[in-house]
Design a protein around this motif. Structure first.
Motif, PDB file in Angstrom:
ATOM      1  N   TYR A  98      54.506  80.346  38.656  1.00  0.00           N
ATOM      2  CA  TYR A  98      54.454  81.738  38.205  1.00  0.00           C
ATOM      3  C   TYR A  98      55.290  82.646  39.095  1.00  0.00           C
ATOM      4  N   PRO A 133      49.819  86.696  31.921  1.00  0.00           N
ATOM      5  CA  PRO A 133      49.703  86.099  33.257  1.00  0.00           C
ATOM      6  C   PRO A 133      49.551  87.133  34.365  1.00  0.00           C
ATOM      7  N   TYR A 145      47.935  86.193  37.793  1.00  0.00           N
ATOM      8  CA  TYR A 145      48.794  85.510  38.756  1.00  0.00           C
ATOM      9  C   TYR A 145      49.734  86.500  39.431  1.00  0.00           C
ATOM     10  N   TYR A 149      52.901  92.097  31.952  1.00  0.00           N
ATOM     11  CA  TYR A 149      52.213  90.819  32.053  1.00  0.00           C
ATOM     12  C   TYR A 149      50.825  90.831  31.421  1.00  0.00           C
ATOM     13  N   SER A 152      50.406  77.204  31.816  1.00  0.00           N
ATOM     14  CA  SER A 152      50.267  76.152  32.820  1.00  0.00           C
ATOM     15  C   SER A 152      49.369  75.041  32.314  1.00  0.00           C
ATOM     16  N   VAL A 170      53.620  74.659  35.505  1.00  0.00           N
ATOM     17  CA  VAL A 170      53.913  75.897  34.797  1.00  0.00           C
ATOM     18  C   VAL A 170      55.230  75.748  34.041  1.00  0.00           C
TER      19      VAL A 170
END
Length: 606
Positions: A480, A500, A503, A517, A542, A581
């Motif tokens: 990431y 995401p 992350y 995101y 992922s 990922v």
């Protein structure tokens, strides 16, 4: 013989930890239980069995005390498995945001006082600077430390309320159940409310000592007064919502003391001679208000809860238990049901709650052992304190305030963890005239042997309870990080379910988080990505996403074919992959738009 058994127990535990530490993960692990070496579980099981046997059969106090230490160490070893196994991090949702806040505090980007509950993050920073561990592992160590506080102070609280070694021994094993952790709204990973609940064990102990053992005539400030104020302040820093639960308990104590001092209640006679709790309650309330009133979140949350409570009183609460109904529907789709998940997650809690209820009933009817004097009053306080907390639980449940009601359930289970060992001891003491001591102790050991595995099986989420592990791998963080750094910043980067952004929080810090995101892709759109609104854009997912959806959730929302379709459809190009990922560039359905974005019509520019 008992000394030899203790040596065997500690050696078994040490061997189990050694085997677990030398078996690091090779990738994302869906279940901590099945992926940890069987030799660890054998070693811990032997340690627990030795601890149980010696605790209730040994003739010498030091042997029994050592056995309790063995039981506690075994529980800590299980709670610390992510650290022992060498996980990069444990906690994939809120935990990553907490990690990001800790990074921000560590770097000076964020001042601690700007956070609503900064204690966990400050403890992480202190742990990092003292040990030199990474921020990720420092936060995991902080979580384990607070879990250990719970495991230590539940038995000490029972000791403060009884003179019985047997009650304390039962408390050590009931604490090992870790009842406040339900994986519904309380968790073993970094989650400020849960850590606040664990820390509350220390505050309850100080409260018990203050009320049950402080001289009733004390008018000056004593060390216990100062300690109570400091620990109260610390709890507010860990999480004001949990502090509100304790404040409600303290208010109940003060009200009961005030009423009893002016009315002839026979069942509350011990309360009359106790030191009044008015000043500590006022101090705690002042700390709570002065801290929380600085934040808009406090007022918005208060308004929401008040509105829900009024709707409840007016008879229009809305969908009752909406989140439970939704989860029940999901479980039915998986071939399970609420009855199964309730049994798996809550059966030990319900059993100990029923046992604790016998003590509460005895407190309300004045049938407690008179030899314990004002310590009986503390049991009565906890009993009456259940009333408002249970009321909040009901209002939250009826009002379907997310899953917040299980937060209050976690606090209730903390109180049960203290009351149930006392209740069980008194129940066994009452049966001593009918049954022999070895028979009663054998029954106690049998009950613990049945309940302990059931409780420990649900400390970590796993497919056993239809949940994925919160394991965060090196490759997830690195993958990431690469995606955030090298993707075209003018295009959105989306993920599966939610975006995401967690992350991004954990890697870059919350202060640097990007709104782009926050978005995700639905399962219906996984096979038609170029045609969906928002293309061109990037998609990242992922192995955790795949295992969660296909393994834990059994394809309920996203199937294996959904993930496979990403790789095979035209207009979707894999930009990078580290074996965990995967980052894809999704062109629009317009071929000309694809050409301009890709540059040469074949590979997108990262």
């Amino acid at each position: 013989m008992d000394s030899g058994l203790l040596a065997l127990g500690f050696l078994s535990l040490a061997a189990g930890i050694f085997f677990a530490a030398n078996d690091p993960p090779n990738g994302y692990e869906l279940s901590v239980y099945t992926e940890t070496s069987i030799r660890f579980w054998v070693g811990v099981s032997v340690a627990f069995m030795v601890a149980l046997f010696v605790t209730f059969t040994a003739g010498q106090l030091w042997q029994r005390s050592t056995a309790l230490l063995l039981a506690g160490a075994s529980t800590v070893a299980i709670a610390g498995l992510p650290l022992v196994r060498g996980y990069r991090f444990y906690g994939s949702n809120d935990s990553l945001t907490h990690l990001g806040w800790a990074r921000d505090v560590l770097s000076g980007t964020t001042e601690p006082e700007t956070l609503f509950y900064p204690a966990l993050h400050l403890l992480t920073v202190v742990s990092h600077r003292l040990t030199g561990l990474s921020p990720e592992r420092s936060m995991m160590l902080a979580v384990l430390l607070l879990t250990t506080i719970f495991l230590v102070f539940v038995p000490l609280s029972v000791r403060a309320l009884t003179d019985s070694y047997d009650a304390v021994a039962i408390a050590v094993f009931s604490a090992a159940f870790m009842l406040p952790i339900t994986n519904l709204s309380t968790h073993i990973h970094a989650h400020s409310f849960t850590q606040a609940t664990m820390f509350t064990g220390l505050l309850l102990f100080v409260f018990f000592v203050y009320v049950a053992r402080s001289p009733s005539s004390a008018l000056s400030i004593t060390p216990i007064d100062l300690l109570l104020a400091v620990v109260s302040f610390a709890l507010v820093m860990y999480h004001p919502q949990q502090a509100a639960n304790v404040l409600l308990l303290f208010l109940t104590v003060s009200v009961v003391q005030f009423v009893v001092s002016r009315t002839p209640f026979g069942i509350a006679e011990p309360i009359r001679s106790q030191r009044r709790f008015y000043v500590p309650t006022l101090v705690f309330g002042a700390i709570f208000f002065l801290w929380t009133s600085r934040y808009e979140l406090f007022f918005s949350a208060t308004e929401y809860v008040t509105t829900t409570f009024l709707q409840f009183l007016l008879g229009s609460p809305g969908p009752i238990g909406e989140s439970v109904q939704s989860q029940g529907a999901s479980l039915s789709a998986l071939g399970a049901g609420l009855h199964e998940i309730v049994f798996k997650l809550l059966f030990p809690s319900l059993v100990l709650s029923l046992i604790a209820a016998t003590l509460m009933l005895a407190a309300l009817t004045g049938r407690l052992d008179g030899r314990l004097g004002n310590r009986n009053a503390v049991v009565l306080y906890l009993t009456l304190g259940f009333v408002p907390i249970t009321g909040i639980f009901v209002v939250y449940f009826v009002g379907s305030i997310s899953e917040q009601y299980f937060r209050h359930w976690g606090f209730m289970m903390l109180l049960v963890s203290v009351l149930a060992p006392i209740a069980l001891y008194r129940l066994l003491d009452g049966l001593s005239g009918r049954f022999s001591t070895p028979t009663l102790r054998a029954a106690t050991v049998g009950l613990l042997i049945v309940l302990l595995p059931l409780a420990l099986l649900t400390v970590f989420p796993s497919p056993y309870v239809y949940m994925p592990s919160q394991h965060v791998t090196d490759t997830q963080m690195e993958g990431y990080d690469t995606a955030f750094t090298y993707h075209n910043q003018s295009l959105d980067l989306v993920g599966v379910r939610g975006g995401p952004y967690r992350y991004s929080d954990g890697i870059q810090g919350v202060a640097a988080a990007e709104e782009e995101y926050l978005r995700g892709v639905t399962s219906e759109n996984m096979s038609r990505l170029p045609e969906t609104e928002g293309a061109p854009r990037y998609l990242a997912f992922s192995q955790f996403d795949v295992e969660r959806e296909v393994g834990a959730y059994q394809g309920l929302r996203y199937s294996q074919s959904d993930f496979s379709a990403v790789r095979s459809q035209p207009g979707v190009h894999r930009v990078s992959s580290n074996g965990d990922v995967e980052l894809y560039y999704v062109s629009s359905s317009d071929a000309d738009s694809q050409e301009s974005a890709d540059g040469d019509g074949s590979e997108p520019a990262a």
